[in-house]
Motif scaffolding. Structure first.
Motif, PDB file in Angstrom:
ATOM      1  N   TRP A 151       0.115   9.109   4.079  1.00 11.39           N
ATOM      2  CA  TRP A 151      -1.171   9.745   3.779  1.00 11.39           C
ATOM      3  C   TRP A 151      -1.835  10.148   5.084  1.00 11.39           C
ATOM      4  O   TRP A 151      -1.409   9.732   6.166  1.00 11.39           O
ATOM      5  CB  TRP A 151      -2.076   8.847   2.930  1.00 11.39           C
ATOM      6  CG  TRP A 151      -2.360   7.475   3.491  1.00 11.39           C
ATOM      7  CD1 TRP A 151      -1.668   6.323   3.228  1.00 11.39           C
ATOM      8  CD2 TRP A 151      -3.406   7.107   4.403  1.00 11.39           C
ATOM      9  NE1 TRP A 151      -2.217   5.274   3.902  1.00 11.39           N
ATOM     10  CE2 TRP A 151      -3.291   5.724   4.631  1.00 11.39           C
ATOM     11  CE3 TRP A 151      -4.424   7.804   5.034  1.00 11.39           C
ATOM     12  CZ2 TRP A 151      -4.151   5.030   5.484  1.00 11.39           C
ATOM     13  CZ3 TRP A 151      -5.281   7.118   5.880  1.00 11.39           C
ATOM     14  CH2 TRP A 151      -5.148   5.745   6.091  1.00 11.39           C
TER      15      TRP A 151
ATOM     16  N   SER B  16       4.269  13.316  -5.000  1.00  9.07           N
ATOM     17  CA  SER B  16       3.158  12.388  -4.819  1.00  9.07           C
ATOM     18  C   SER B  16       3.595  10.974  -5.142  1.00  9.07           C
ATOM     19  O   SER B  16       4.553  10.763  -5.894  1.00  9.07           O
ATOM     20  CB  SER B  16       1.977  12.796  -5.696  1.00  9.07           C
ATOM     21  OG  SER B  16       2.354  12.779  -7.053  1.00  9.07           O
TER      22      SER B  16
ATOM     23  N   LYS C  95      -6.210  10.450   2.171  1.00  7.18           N
ATOM     24  CA  LYS C  95      -5.558   9.201   1.757  1.00  7.18           C
ATOM     25  C   LYS C  95      -4.718   9.331   0.486  1.00  7.18           C
ATOM     26  O   LYS C  95      -4.443   8.352  -0.179  1.00  7.18           O
ATOM     27  CB  LYS C  95      -6.578   8.078   1.650  1.00  7.18           C
ATOM     28  CG  LYS C  95      -7.227   7.785   2.992  1.00  7.18           C
ATOM     29  CD  LYS C  95      -8.088   6.549   2.956  1.00  7.18           C
ATOM     30  CE  LYS C  95      -8.635   6.302   4.359  1.00  7.18           C
ATOM     31  NZ  LYS C  95      -9.463   5.105   4.410  1.00  7.18           N
ATOM     32  N   PHE C  96      -4.273  10.544   0.174  1.00  6.94           N
ATOM     33  CA  PHE C  96      -3.415  10.792  -0.988  1.00  6.94           C
ATOM     34  C   PHE C  96      -1.963  10.545  -0.584  1.00  6.94           C
ATOM     35  O   PHE C  96      -1.436  11.226   0.304  1.00  6.94           O
ATOM     36  CB  PHE C  96      -3.602  12.233  -1.468  1.00  6.94           C
ATOM     37  CG  PHE C  96      -2.775  12.585  -2.664  1.00  6.94           C
ATOM     38  CD1 PHE C  96      -3.164  12.190  -3.930  1.00  6.94           C
ATOM     39  CD2 PHE C  96      -1.600  13.317  -2.522  1.00  6.94           C
ATOM     40  CE1 PHE C  96      -2.398  12.517  -5.043  1.00  6.94           C
ATOM     41  CE2 PHE C  96      -0.833  13.649  -3.621  1.00  6.94           C
ATOM     42  CZ  PHE C  96      -1.235  13.238  -4.890  1.00  6.94           C
ATOM     43  N   ALA C  97      -1.304   9.582  -1.202  1.00  2.53           N
ATOM     44  CA  ALA C  97       0.081   9.257  -0.864  1.00  2.53           C
ATOM     45  C   ALA C  97       1.018  10.370  -1.341  1.00  2.53           C
ATOM     46  O   ALA C  97       0.972  10.772  -2.499  1.00  2.53           O
ATOM     47  CB  ALA C  97       0.475   7.921  -1.497  1.00  2.53           C
ATOM     48  N   HIS C  98       1.838  10.862  -0.428  1.00 10.91           N
ATOM     49  CA  HIS C  98       2.787  11.918  -0.751  1.00 10.91           C
ATOM     50  C   HIS C  98       3.980  11.852   0.198  1.00 10.91           C
ATOM     51  O   HIS C  98       3.950  11.141   1.198  1.00 10.91           O
ATOM     52  CB  HIS C  98       2.119  13.299  -0.701  1.00 10.91           C
ATOM     53  CG  HIS C  98       1.567  13.670   0.630  1.00 10.91           C
ATOM     54  ND1 HIS C  98       0.400  13.140   1.143  1.00 10.91           N
ATOM     55  CD2 HIS C  98       2.014  14.521   1.576  1.00 10.91           C
ATOM     56  CE1 HIS C  98       0.155  13.657   2.331  1.00 10.91           C
ATOM     57  NE2 HIS C  98       1.134  14.498   2.617  1.00 10.91           N
TER      58      HIS C  98
END
Length: 172
Positions: free
Chosen positions: A94, A112, A135-138
């Motif tokens: 992230w 994602s 902070k978006f997990a990808h």
């Protein structure tokens, strides 16, 4: 058929994205008014003018990067062009701020979540675009290689979900 609860969750998420992106646009206009970002100068760059360097330490070895605008290590807008080689993988991670990715050439796949699963990724073809909130997990990869343009607000950073996947932990 969607049930009422599902529709309400969808609308709620959609409104949250509108507020997030709208708020970012307002904040950028306030934080970066005038031409301060470019020292009062207009930026015009041709491909032949780009200065390519090895990828930043936070990305796996093999990519080449050219900075088009700003400094990703400092506060403010930045734009990078990145050449991704074939069979390149960026494990789940992230970023501290919003990230925008445009595919200039080739195909670049993104998914994602906190698990690297190529089967759950979307192939983004030439001309395609992706945006991830802070902070978006990808994760990402390219089977055949690609050139992408990444832009966002600095300071740019990358935090891997699994510290063992972080190339900085294996570089000497």
């Amino acid at each position: 058929m969607l049930e009422i609860g599902g529709v309400m969750r969808f609308v709620s998420k959609l409104l949250m994205l509108v507020v997030l992106f709208g708020g970012i646009g307002i904040a950028n206009a306030q934080d970066h008014s005038g031409n301060a970002d470019h020292n009062g100068k207009h930026i015009m760059v041709n491909v032949s003018d780009l200065k390519w360097t090895d990828n930043p330490a936070g990305l796996p070895a093999g990519a080449k990067v050219a900075v088009l605008e700003g400094n990703p290590a400092e506060a403010g807008p930045f734009t990078l062009r990145i050449i991704i080689p074939a069979n390149y993988e960026i494990k789940p991670h992230w970023h501290p701020a919003i990230e925008h990715v445009s595919v200039i050439k080739g195909t670049f796949s993104m998914g994602s979540g906190e698990m690297f699963d190529k089967a759950k990724a979307t192939e983004i073809r030439e001309g395609g675009f992706a945006a991830m909130p802070p902070k978006f997990a990808h994760f990402a990869f390219s089977k055949s290689g690609a050139t992408i343009q990444l832009h966002g607000m600095g300071p740019w950073g990358i935090t891997y979900i699994n510290p063992k996947d972080d190339p900085r932990n294996t570089q000497k």
